[in-house]
Enzyme design. Structure first.
Site, short mmCIF file in Angstrom:
data_model
loop_
_atom_site.label_atom_id
_atom_site.label_comp_id
_atom_site.label_asym_id
_atom_site.label_seq_id
_atom_site.Cartn_x
_atom_site.Cartn_y
_atom_site.Cartn_z
N MET A 150 -66.22 3.11 -42.48
CA MET A 150 -65.62 1.94 -41.84
C MET A 150 -66.07 0.65 -42.50
SD MET A 150 -65.53 2.70 -37.76
CE MET A 150 -64.68 1.14 -37.48
N GLY A 151 -66.25 0.73 -43.81
CA GLY A 151 -66.54 -0.48 -44.56
C GLY A 151 -65.25 -1.26 -44.80
N ILE A 153 -62.91 -0.92 -47.01
CA ILE A 153 -61.72 -0.11 -47.29
C ILE A 153 -61.27 0.65 -46.05
CG2 ILE A 153 -60.85 1.83 -48.66
CD1 ILE A 153 -62.85 0.87 -50.88
N ARG A 173 -72.01 5.22 -40.51
CA ARG A 173 -73.37 5.76 -40.63
C ARG A 173 -74.24 5.44 -39.44
NH1 ARG A 173 -76.32 3.73 -45.67
NH2 ARG A 173 -75.09 1.86 -45.29
N SER A 175 -74.72 3.38 -35.48
CA SER A 175 -74.02 2.97 -34.27
C SER A 175 -74.02 1.45 -34.16
CB SER A 175 -74.70 3.58 -33.04
OG SER A 175 -74.03 3.21 -31.87
N GLY A 233 -62.69 7.60 -51.78
CA GLY A 233 -64.09 7.25 -51.97
C GLY A 233 -64.67 7.89 -53.21
N ARG A 234 -65.17 9.10 -53.04
CA ARG A 234 -65.69 9.88 -54.15
C ARG A 234 -65.17 11.31 -54.04
NH1 ARG A 234 -66.11 5.76 -55.97
NH2 ARG A 234 -67.91 4.67 -56.87
N GLU A 262 -63.86 14.19 -62.65
CA GLU A 262 -62.86 13.27 -63.17
C GLU A 262 -63.07 13.11 -64.67
OE1 GLU A 262 -62.88 9.54 -61.11
OE2 GLU A 262 -62.34 10.44 -59.19
N HIS A 281 -57.63 7.85 -59.95
CA HIS A 281 -58.64 6.86 -59.57
C HIS A 281 -58.18 5.44 -59.94
CE1 HIS A 281 -63.25 6.57 -58.76
NE2 HIS A 281 -62.60 5.55 -58.24
#
Length: 331
Positions: A150-151, A153, A173, A175, A233-234, A262, A281
């Protein structure tokens, strides 16, 4: 940290992103008297790095061993994979979290709509001159959208889905207070309970011990039939072989802008898996001009803060690869 005295030796600043004159003016106004060296990332030498006190851009990690003067590395990426381990002890590391939310969340939404409206299938049919109705579709409105991350992006993606009428759930990550664009928020411990509820699962996670292999065969098996998995993300967060099998069995549909490894090898089953769509990517990078504009604004602000001895934006936590400081870039 004390404010730098430019009556003495000026700060050497290496800049590697493809900046224009407006970007240069912004950077140079943030550090009057600084000595700027603009070198394209692919042309950077060890000599450039060895003399730099501040580096703006993702320089080769292997070259950081010669960065004896380095005190601040401002990455142009939101991720910091491998950089914490390569950094000189005296230097601090910052990322460009906050720059990519617009571009990547729009890419995610476009991919989601293309999947649920079967536009990819019609594109394939067009190439074969096939006039065929592919049947029913679904909607974002009323869908349960789960964002794992929930950053900048993940948050921007949830906002867009919420605006289209989705029921939005976030996983983060730690609360914290629930933002308005999320109907529910949990920590990662609740993931197994949330996956069976979701019509869409979006991953925007950094690479870490906690996230590697997060969506393995067992968790893919928890998804409802026909759920859509989006990963920006990754690639290491998803077991690609298990995903290919689940997709070929008609259990999962997926849009992947990242893979592991990748580039994805030609023989990998994800290339030909049913209802799996791969982009190389490219959802972030500098394809949207505003992304680079935001990166430079973050870099300029951190350069100003560095010279003034103020707390930096987007300090990277060496363990998680995410931000460790309280200050985050926002637009």
């Amino acid at each position: 940290m004390q404010t730098r005295d430019f009556a003495g030796k000026p700060i050497n600043i290496l800049v590697t992103p493809p900046v224009n004159e407006t970007h240069r003016a912004l950077l140079e106004s943030a550090c009057p008297g600084g000595r700027f060296n603009y070198v394209p990332a692919k042309e950077v030498t060890e000599k450039d790095i060895a003399s730099a006190e501040v580096i703006i851009g993702n320089v080769p990690q292997a070259m950081l061993g010669c960065a004896s003067a380095l005190r601040l590395l401002q990455l142009n990426s939101a991720g910091a994979d491998g950089y914490p381990e390569a950094m000189p002890r005296e230097a601090r590391l910052c990322n460009s979290s906050g720059a990519y939310g617009l571009a990547i969340s729009e890419h995610m939404l476009a991919a989601l709509l293309a999947i649920i409206k079967k536009l990819y299938l019609y594109a394939d049919n067009q190439k074969q001159c096939i006039w065929h109705d592919e049947g029913g579709v679904t909607s974002v409105e009323g869908a349960v959208v789960l964002s794992v991350g929930m950053g900048d992006i993940g948050g921007e993606f949830l906002k867009k889905c919420k605006a289209l009428g989705a029921y939005t759930i976030g996983v983060r990550r730690t609360s914290r207070a629930k933002p308005d664009f999320a109907d529910e928020v949990y920590t990662i411990e609740a993931l197994d309970e949330l996956l069976p509820r979701a019509d869409v699962v979006a991953l925007s996670l950094p690479s870490s011990k906690e996230t590697n292999g997060l969506m393995d065969a067992r968790r893919l098996g928890l998804l409802k039939r026909g759920a859509v998995l989006i990963n920006v993300g990754r690639g290491s967060a998803v077991d690609g072989f298990a995903l290919a099998q689940a997709a070929n069995e008609g259990r999962v549909r997926a849009a992947l802008d990242v893979t592991d490894p990748e580039p994805l090898p030609p023989e990998h089953p994800l290339w030909t898996a049913k209802n799996v769509y791969v982009t190389p990517h490219i959802s972030g990078f500098f394809h949207l001009d505003e992304t680079l504009n935001r990166i430079i604004r973050i870099a300029a602000e951190n350069l100003r803060r560095y010279t003034a001895g103020e707390p930096l934006l987007n300090l990277v936590d060496a363990r998680s690869g995410g931000r460790s400081g309280k200050d985050r870039a926002a637009f």
